[in-house]
Design an enzyme around this catalytic site. Structure first.
Site, PDB file in Angstrom:
ATOM      1  N   ARG A  31       0.832  -1.206   0.000  1.00 27.37           N
ATOM      2  CA  ARG A  31       0.000   0.000   0.000  1.00 27.37           C
ATOM      3  C   ARG A  31       0.865   1.254   0.000  1.00 27.37           C
ATOM      4  O   ARG A  31       0.620   2.207  -0.747  1.00 27.37           O
ATOM      5  CB  ARG A  31      -0.941  -0.007   1.212  1.00 27.37           C
ATOM      6  CG  ARG A  31      -2.140  -0.955   1.081  1.00 27.37           C
ATOM      7  CD  ARG A  31      -2.816  -1.137   2.433  1.00 27.37           C
ATOM      8  NE  ARG A  31      -4.079  -1.860   2.389  1.00 27.37           N
ATOM      9  CZ  ARG A  31      -4.208  -3.170   2.312  1.00 27.37           C
ATOM     10  NH1 ARG A  31      -3.114  -3.919   2.242  1.00 27.37           N
ATOM     11  NH2 ARG A  31      -5.401  -3.742   2.296  1.00 27.37           N
ATOM     12  N   ASP A  53       6.045 -10.862  -2.945  1.00 29.82           N
ATOM     13  CA  ASP A  53       4.903 -10.004  -3.272  1.00 29.82           C
ATOM     14  C   ASP A  53       5.321  -8.543  -3.412  1.00 29.82           C
ATOM     15  O   ASP A  53       4.853  -7.820  -4.295  1.00 29.82           O
ATOM     16  CB  ASP A  53       3.818 -10.132  -2.200  1.00 29.82           C
ATOM     17  CG  ASP A  53       2.908 -11.329  -2.443  1.00 29.82           C
ATOM     18  OD1 ASP A  53       3.346 -12.259  -3.156  1.00 29.82           O
ATOM     19  OD2 ASP A  53       1.777 -11.342  -1.939  1.00 29.82           O
ATOM     20  N   ASN A  97       1.646 -14.037  -7.736  1.00 28.17           N
ATOM     21  CA  ASN A  97       0.412 -14.362  -7.019  1.00 28.17           C
ATOM     22  C   ASN A  97       0.127 -13.289  -5.976  1.00 28.17           C
ATOM     23  O   ASN A  97      -0.447 -13.563  -4.922  1.00 28.17           O
ATOM     24  CB  ASN A  97       0.529 -15.735  -6.353  1.00 28.17           C
ATOM     25  CG  ASN A  97      -0.835 -16.345  -6.037  1.00 28.17           C
ATOM     26  OD1 ASN A  97      -1.871 -15.847  -6.468  1.00 28.17           O
ATOM     27  ND2 ASN A  97      -0.842 -17.424  -5.272  1.00 28.17           N
ATOM     28  N   SER A 202     -13.148  -8.827   6.158  1.00 29.98           N
ATOM     29  CA  SER A 202     -11.770  -8.390   6.423  1.00 29.98           C
ATOM     30  C   SER A 202     -11.677  -6.889   6.665  1.00 29.98           C
ATOM     31  O   SER A 202     -10.798  -6.204   6.132  1.00 29.98           O
ATOM     32  CB  SER A 202     -10.849  -8.805   5.264  1.00 29.98           C
ATOM     33  OG  SER A 202     -10.936 -10.181   5.004  1.00 29.98           O
ATOM     34  N   ASP A 321      -6.275 -14.194   7.801  1.00 29.39           N
ATOM     35  CA  ASP A 321      -4.954 -14.801   7.628  1.00 29.39           C
ATOM     36  C   ASP A 321      -4.480 -15.449   8.922  1.00 29.39           C
ATOM     37  O   ASP A 321      -4.040 -16.603   8.948  1.00 29.39           O
ATOM     38  CB  ASP A 321      -3.943 -13.753   7.157  1.00 29.39           C
ATOM     39  CG  ASP A 321      -4.160 -13.364   5.704  1.00 29.39           C
ATOM     40  OD1 ASP A 321      -4.864 -14.100   4.986  1.00 29.39           O
ATOM     41  OD2 ASP A 321      -3.627 -12.323   5.280  1.00 29.39           O
ATOM     42  N   GLU A 349      -4.617 -17.695  -1.904  1.00 29.07           N
ATOM     43  CA  GLU A 349      -3.566 -18.320  -2.702  1.00 29.07           C
ATOM     44  C   GLU A 349      -3.922 -19.745  -3.119  1.00 29.07           C
ATOM     45  O   GLU A 349      -3.443 -20.253  -4.134  1.00 29.07           O
ATOM     46  CB  GLU A 349      -2.251 -18.300  -1.930  1.00 29.07           C
ATOM     47  CG  GLU A 349      -1.526 -16.966  -1.913  1.00 29.07           C
ATOM     48  CD  GLU A 349      -2.078 -15.972  -0.906  1.00 29.07           C
ATOM     49  OE1 GLU A 349      -1.394 -14.978  -0.642  1.00 29.07           O
ATOM     50  OE2 GLU A 349      -3.204 -16.177  -0.390  1.00 29.07           O
ATOM     51  N   HIS A 396       2.132 -19.723   1.230  1.00 29.74           N
ATOM     52  CA  HIS A 396       3.076 -19.433   2.306  1.00 29.74           C
ATOM     53  C   HIS A 396       2.474 -19.648   3.683  1.00 29.74           C
ATOM     54  O   HIS A 396       3.154 -20.116   4.611  1.00 29.74           O
ATOM     55  CB  HIS A 396       3.577 -17.990   2.177  1.00 29.74           C
ATOM     56  CG  HIS A 396       2.488 -16.953   2.138  1.00 29.74           C
ATOM     57  ND1 HIS A 396       2.561 -15.775   2.843  1.00 29.74           N
ATOM     58  CD2 HIS A 396       1.287 -16.907   1.494  1.00 29.74           C
ATOM     59  CE1 HIS A 396       1.469 -15.055   2.626  1.00 29.74           C
ATOM     60  NE2 HIS A 396       0.691 -15.723   1.801  1.00 29.74           N
ATOM     61  N   ARG A 397       1.203 -19.344   3.861  1.00 31.40           N
ATOM     62  CA  ARG A 397       0.616 -19.437   5.201  1.00 31.40           C
ATOM     63  C   ARG A 397       0.350 -20.894   5.598  1.00 31.40           C
ATOM     64  O   ARG A 397       0.429 -21.232   6.776  1.00 31.40           O
ATOM     65  CB  ARG A 397      -0.643 -18.588   5.297  1.00 31.40           C
ATOM     66  CG  ARG A 397      -0.356 -17.125   5.013  1.00 31.40           C
ATOM     67  CD  ARG A 397      -1.251 -16.173   5.762  1.00 31.40           C
ATOM     68  NE  ARG A 397      -0.909 -14.799   5.422  1.00 31.40           N
ATOM     69  CZ  ARG A 397       0.096 -14.106   5.955  1.00 31.40           C
ATOM     70  NH1 ARG A 397       0.856 -14.668   6.875  1.00 31.40           N
ATOM     71  NH2 ARG A 397       0.347 -12.875   5.578  1.00 31.40           N
ATOM     72  N   LYS A 422       7.174 -15.636  -0.310  1.00 28.66           N
ATOM     73  CA  LYS A 422       6.138 -14.652  -0.664  1.00 28.66           C
ATOM     74  C   LYS A 422       6.082 -13.524   0.344  1.00 28.66           C
ATOM     75  O   LYS A 422       5.908 -12.356  -0.032  1.00 28.66           O
ATOM     76  CB  LYS A 422       4.782 -15.370  -0.748  1.00 28.66           C
ATOM     77  CG  LYS A 422       3.599 -14.480  -1.126  1.00 28.66           C
ATOM     78  CD  LYS A 422       2.334 -15.330  -1.230  1.00 28.66           C
ATOM     79  CE  LYS A 422       1.095 -14.478  -1.472  1.00 28.66           C
ATOM     80  NZ  LYS A 422       1.065 -13.897  -2.809  1.00 28.66           N
TER      81      LYS A 422
END
Length: 661
Positions: A31, A53, A97, A202, A321, A349, A396-397, A422
């Site tokens: 951002r 990212d 991604n 979110s 997340d 993802e 990744h998570r 990522k």
């Protein structure tokens, strides 16, 4: 991690304690980059995340003509804003991604004017963007799908942007659509109200967007979560300097580790004043009975004072997340836990609800999944299934949260660990630093001259993603340093002191002595002869023991050298003695010399190798001998890859046999 293996073995661990500084937030990083690029003035960004990212966003901004200058400190970047429009009017942008890059850039480019194509990896082309495109078309943007309707890749051409006054966008699939519109619509200079259709998910991520827009000079008026008004003549202006908070989502794995593994575990970079919604993960842990403390810029977690963590039933729409971390933490609870309102997991993802359900079952959980929920019941015995193999779906998570399984006193294999790049490239190293109860594994490899131990050891380290110690290089560096300092080769005391203090650094395949690259210098015949002499001096070998042991760092070490398995790492999980017939070793040396353009005689080389074997076996210091518990591998007739495969197989077997501690 210096290199990513195909898979990574973690654990068994039974405790977690320590502290770490978090990498920058991905959400804030991308951002800030876009707002700074679109704004007026130069912005100095500090603590920027270094990960895939963010790299995709930086590459895109560079292609669009934004002037970016790296600072002297890691994570520092200077951005010369473009004042509301990108200089380059035609570009093809690949965004991997990275939803936090593709979606906001889609909106900004659609309103800037120009001809652009945006694409990503195959999974990005499965992630919906239709609600955002529909909203942009309401103000006259010209966006076309290049593949499946409603999904990237996209083509953007200059549109006839009009004063729509009002834009409607769905809030039920992704808050990134609203974020993209909020950051792009000020470029029109018109007052615009965004109406959110349906329930906005979110919400904390939208709070991040509004907070950062205010830092860049645009104050958005809002009516709850249903409408957002951007005033006329809004412009982004540089705040001068801006610091990126630590990643609150990344903090969740370590805070959960403290709650599971005893703690205390302290994460620094986020705290009670964080603008990130995922900092509320700490409250969810507290609700499970974890002991949580929080400061201005840190959060610390410990296990409950008594008993196990408590099961939970939570609406987790506000921390989607970090909610994944709770799903794995539920394995350590005292009953069935329910995660509700997580439908957004389906379009991340990967389909995270399906992925988490599948992998949780592998470690012994009973799992029920629905369209927007997950119910997790730990194994009845409270013992997790050992040696589970976790697939990560290029997510990744998934990879990071399943590292917590190793705190259950079992080994777990994480496939494709490179996906953590990522957002958190060195995650597994940092996790292993705070996890305890099992020793960092060492593979010690020895063998006679020309047995291939150096080449094989390096390949094994690369295959497993482990660190590598070439002990021979250390002795060569000591010899070279002694020669440069004029130290006599028979002055054992001075050489021993030099071994303890020699300023050597290893950077991949490069070796530096007091800042000077000596990678080639230590391989000369003169230095080789001197190294052979100093390596036989007891004081030198003693002086290097601590330095060699310092190479033992998570996730593991492959150590190549004469006394690696007997003196330096007697507790090595695997000891290997490589050998081959004298004839085979002479032939290998002959081929090496011929390939390098040197004259060589095979018979002479055979005689030299036989004499070297005899000398090495009779030397008084570190003689050539096989450890009693070493595996012998005769490489006569074997390729390097055959030898590597055999050692990796032995290591995996040793890992499975290792007792949980």
């Amino acid at each position: 991690m210096a290199a990513y293996p195909e898979y990574l073995e973690l654990g068994p661990f039974d405790r977690a304690t320590g502290r770490l500084r978090l990498p920058g937030s991905k959400s804030i990083s991308n951002r800030v980059l876009l707002l700074a690029a679109l704004g007026h003035g130069i912005t100095g960004v500090h603590d920027l995340l270094s990960a895939d990212d963010v790299n995709r966003m930086l590459e895109a901004l560079d292609k669009l003509g934004v002037k970016l200058q790296k600072g002297k400190e890691p994570g520092h970047l200077s951005i010369n804003g473009c004042g509301g429009t990108f200089p380059v009017k035609s570009a093809e942008l690949f965004l991997g991604n990275a939803g936090t890059a593709l979606r906001p850039l889609t909106a900004a480019l659609a309103l800037c004017g120009g001809h652009y194509r945006l694409s990503g990896v195959p999974r990005m082309h499965e992630r919906p963007i239709g609600d955002l495109v529909d909203a942009l078309r309401q103000v006259g943007a010209n966006v076309r799908y290049l593949g499946k309707e409603g999904f990237p890749p996209l083509e953007i051409r200059a549109g006839n942007i009009d004063d729509a006054g009002k834009v409607r966008v769905s809030g039920e699939v992704s808050s990134q659509f609203l974020t993209a519109l909020l950051m792009a619509l000020p470029l029109t200079g018109k007052q615009t109200t965004i109406e959110v259709v349906g329930d906005l998910i979110s919400k904390p991520y939208v709070e991040i967007t509004l907070n950062l827009m205010a830092r860049f000079g645009v104050q958005v008026r809002r009516a709850g979560w249903s409408s957002f008004t951007i005033p006329a003549d809004s412009r982004f202006h540089s705040p001068g300097e801006i610091f990126v908070e630590g990643d609150a989502s990344g903090a969740s794995y370590f805070l959960a580790a403290g709650a599971i593994g005893g703690g205390p575990v302290r994460v620094e970079g986020v705290g009670r004043n964080s603008i990130q919604g995922d900092v509320k993960f700490a409250a969810a842990l507290a609700g499970m009975g974890a002991r949580i403390e929080m400061g201005e810029n840190w959060v610390e977690s410990r296990a409950p004072a008594k008993g196990r963590l408590q099961a939970f039933d939570l609406d987790l729409n506000h921390i989607p997340d970090a909610a994944m971390t709770l799903a794995v933490t539920a394995l350590f609870a005292d009953g069935t836990s329910r995660l509700r309102n997580i439908a957004s997991w389906r379009v991340k993802e990967t389909d995270r609800i399906a992925a988490m359900a599948a992998e949780l079952r592998k470690v012994g959980a009973t799992v029920e999944e629905g369209a927007d929920y997950l119910v997790v019941t730990p194994p009845r015995s409270s013992l997790l299934t050992p040696n589970a193999v976790i697939d990560t779906y290029d997510d990744h998570r998934v990879a990071m949260c399943f590292a917590l399984v190793a705190l259950g006193g079992v080994s777990v294999r994480i496939n494709d660990p490179k996906c953590v790049a990522k957002t958190f490239p060195d995650f597994f190293d940092r996790f292993a630093e705070i996890a305890g109860g099992a020793t960092v594994p060492v593979i010690a490899i020895d063998g006679p001259s020309a047995s291939g131990k150096g080449t094989v050891a390096r390949r094994v380290a690369q295959r497993l993603g482990f660190h590598y110690l070439d002990s021979g290089a250390l002795y060569r560096v000591v010899a070279l340093a002694a020669m440069r300092q004029g130290i006599a080769m028979d002055d054992a005391g001075a050489l021993g002191r030099l071994a303890q203090s020699v300023p050597v650094e290893f950077h991949g395949d490069n070796i530096r002595l007091d800042g000077d690259d000596v990678t080639d210098a230590i391989r000369t015949e003169e230095v080789s002869a001197a190294a052979s002499h100093v390596a036989a001096i007891h004081e030198v070998r003693q002086g290097l023991i601590k330095r060699q042991r310092a190479f033992r760092r998570p996730p593991g070490l492959v150590a190549d050298g004469r006394d690696m398995g007997t003196v330096v790492f007697p507790d090595a999980i695997l000891k290997v003695f490589l050998t081959a017939s004298a004839e085979e070793r002479a032939l290998r040396r002959y081929k090496q010399l011929i390939d390098k353009g040197f004259d060589a005689n095979l018979a002479t080389l055979l005689q030299e190798i036989s004499q070297r074997d005899a000398r090495d076996s009779l030397r008084s210091v570190a003689p050539l001998q096989k450890s009693a518990d070493a595996q012998v591998l005769d490489t006569t007739g074997l390729s390097i890859e055959d030898a590597v495969a055999q050692i990796v197989q032995w290591f995996e077997s040793a890992q499975r046999r290792a007792p949980s501690r």
